[in-house]
Write an enzyme that holds these catalytic residues in place. Structure first.
Site, PDB file in Angstrom:
ATOM      1  N   HIS A 306       0.850  -1.189   0.000  1.00 40.79           N
ATOM      2  CA  HIS A 306       0.000   0.000   0.000  1.00 40.79           C
ATOM      3  C   HIS A 306       0.883   1.235   0.000  1.00 40.79           C
ATOM      4  O   HIS A 306       1.973   1.224   0.579  1.00 40.79           O
ATOM      5  CB  HIS A 306      -0.922   0.000   1.229  1.00 40.79           C
ATOM      6  CG  HIS A 306      -2.027   1.002   1.152  1.00 40.79           C
ATOM      7  ND1 HIS A 306      -1.864   2.321   1.510  1.00 40.79           N
ATOM      8  CD2 HIS A 306      -3.319   0.874   0.746  1.00 40.79           C
ATOM      9  CE1 HIS A 306      -3.007   2.965   1.334  1.00 40.79           C
ATOM     10  NE2 HIS A 306      -3.894   2.129   0.869  1.00 40.79           N
ATOM     11  N   ASP A 363      -7.984  -4.361  -0.539  1.00 36.24           N
ATOM     12  CA  ASP A 363      -8.525  -4.933  -1.771  1.00 36.24           C
ATOM     13  C   ASP A 363      -8.375  -6.448  -1.841  1.00 36.24           C
ATOM     14  O   ASP A 363      -9.000  -7.093  -2.681  1.00 36.24           O
ATOM     15  CB  ASP A 363      -7.838  -4.309  -2.993  1.00 36.24           C
ATOM     16  CG  ASP A 363      -8.021  -2.806  -3.054  1.00 36.24           C
ATOM     17  OD1 ASP A 363      -9.182  -2.369  -3.028  1.00 36.24           O
ATOM     18  OD2 ASP A 363      -7.021  -2.084  -3.115  1.00 36.24           O
TER      19      ASP A 363
END
Length: 429
Positions: A306, A363
């Site tokens: 991320h 996700d």
């Protein structure tokens, strides 16, 4: 007296104030840098640039902390509702029972779309991406409500807030129904926000639709987890458009467009597609992991790492628990979920990924939950957009009353040719 930072170049000095946020983040104020030195900063992707002061969301990526208005995402996802979390983001405090009921009622009474907007959906081809419809319809809504979209009028901003929160789930459901050729289902005011969306999405006129409480709870949790995430690409887009004093509908429409990209809201779709590729391949999970390490191999693991989090994304941990419950209830043994669990276990014990701090992000499991609910892949980023909506609204409203606000206008470092003379076309080599 505040701290000062100093830049020295070619014998010229510039002193800038250093200030600190409530969580200890320190920043150097360079707002007068160019005016005093002729210099600008170069920061691709704005990874080191603080463009705003905000009291909406705090993230500490190293310690995996996510808080909205001071409340941890763990507590909100466990105890709050999406409407309550939306109120918190937009107005700054958790509502009283009376405030919450008023907010809910103001949203509920705006859920219907105008009948003359229905042909708008019919004009799209059946295979149109629902994010395209969502963005276009959000912008189009402004044409129906020109009486209340002045960003400088607090009453107009309030009414636009209710209308967007209420109507975007209806728009999203209509976009889905258009794609599968089913009749549009009108909202039901006797259902709560999440229940109503699921009803519009899956009900048909021919038979009743029974809401599964576990699906409702899982979707409510997913929406809360996506509600805001500080100055991400789409939130920054909303602020940039709003800085021109554009109306809220136009700014949110632009945010939807930014979210659509596979590096942002479309990332969970890439995860599912990757897991399907692994399921259908004769190669082992370990082989895919080795390929991901090979810089000459185009294959990459989606759902890991991320931009901000350098630890396990706190939202991913919450979603993983929900995924385990919902997927096993709705589908039994899901091969994709089993592959995902094995992939995570292998990656988290591999020094290559540990050293690079590549942990599962939000996700990685969210698409699997949507898939188990029967939501098609194209709708994944739409669900993300519905969750992110209150955050966008909060960012719009905060920026609009910021005394330091200016129209967004980044500088550049020009690298093109210097001045040259025009050559007539018949004299060019």
């Amino acid at each position: 007296m505040s701290d000062q930072a100093r830049i020295d170049l070619d014998g010229q000095g510039f002193e800038a104030e250093v200030f600190e946020g409530t969580e200890g983040e320190r920043a150097v104020d360079i707002s007068n840098l160019r005016a005093n030195t002729g210099l600008v900063t170069y920061d691709p992707g704005f990874g080191n640039t603080g463009a705003v002061k905000s009291d909406i969301t705090f993230i500490n990526g190293e310690e995996a902390i996510l808080r909205h208005r001071g409340y941890s995402i763990e507590e909100l996802s466990e105890h709050s509702t999406f409407i309550e979390t939306s109120y918190l983001l937009i107005y700054g405090e958790l509502p009283t029972a009376e405030q919450l009921e008023g907010f809910r009622n103001n949203i509920t009474r705006h859920t219907l779309l105008r009948e003359d907007m229905k042909p708008f959906f019919d004009a799209f081809p059946p295979d149109a991406h629902p994010m395209a419809i969502l963005s276009a319809a959000t912008s189009a809504l402004s044409t129906f409500y020109q009486d209340h979209y002045d960003p400088n009028d607090p009453h107009d901003v309030e009414v636009s807030t209710y209308r967007l929160m209420a109507k975007l789930p209806t728009v999203a459901a209509f976009a889905y129904k258009r794609g599968i050729g089913q009749p549009y289902i009108y909202p039901r005011n006797d259902l709560d926000y999440v229940e109503n969306f699921l009803h519009m999405l899956f009900a048909v006129p021919a038979e009743p639709y029974d809401l599964d409480p576990d699906v409702v709870t899982a979707l409510r949790t997913l929406l809360i987890l996506h509600a805001d995430h500080e100055q991400n690409c789409s939130a920054s887009t909303v602020r940039l458009v709003a800085s021109s004093q554009s109306n809220m509908f136009a700014a949110i429409s632009a945010g939807i467009g930014a979210l659509w990209g596979p590096l942002h809201g479309g990332a969970n779709q890439r995860v599912v597609e990757m897991l399907e590729e692994m399921r259908d391949s004769e190669e082992s999970t370990e082989r895919f992991i080795e390929r991901a390490k090979d810089k000459d191999d185009p294959f990459r693991l989606s759902g890991f790492g991320h931009r901000v989090y350098k630890n396990y994304d706190p939202r991913a941990a919450i979603i993983k628990n929900k995924a385990n419950q919902v997927i096993h209830k709705l589908t039994g043994d899901d091969p994709l979920f089993e592959i995902a669990a094995k992939l995570e276990e292998t990656v988290l014990s591999d020094d290559y990924f540990i050293e690079r701090r590549l942990y599962p992000n939000v996700d990685f499991y969210s698409g699997l939950v949507y898939r188990a609910m029967g939501i098609p892949v194209k709708m994944f980023p739409v669900l993300f957009a519905l969750g992110r909506l209150p955050g966008w609204i909060a960012q719009f409203r905060e920026m609009n009353i910021d005394p330091d606000k200016r129209i967004g206008r980044p500088r550049q470092i020009y690298t093109g040719p210097p001045l040259r003379s025009y050559v007539p076309v018949d004299q060019r080599a």
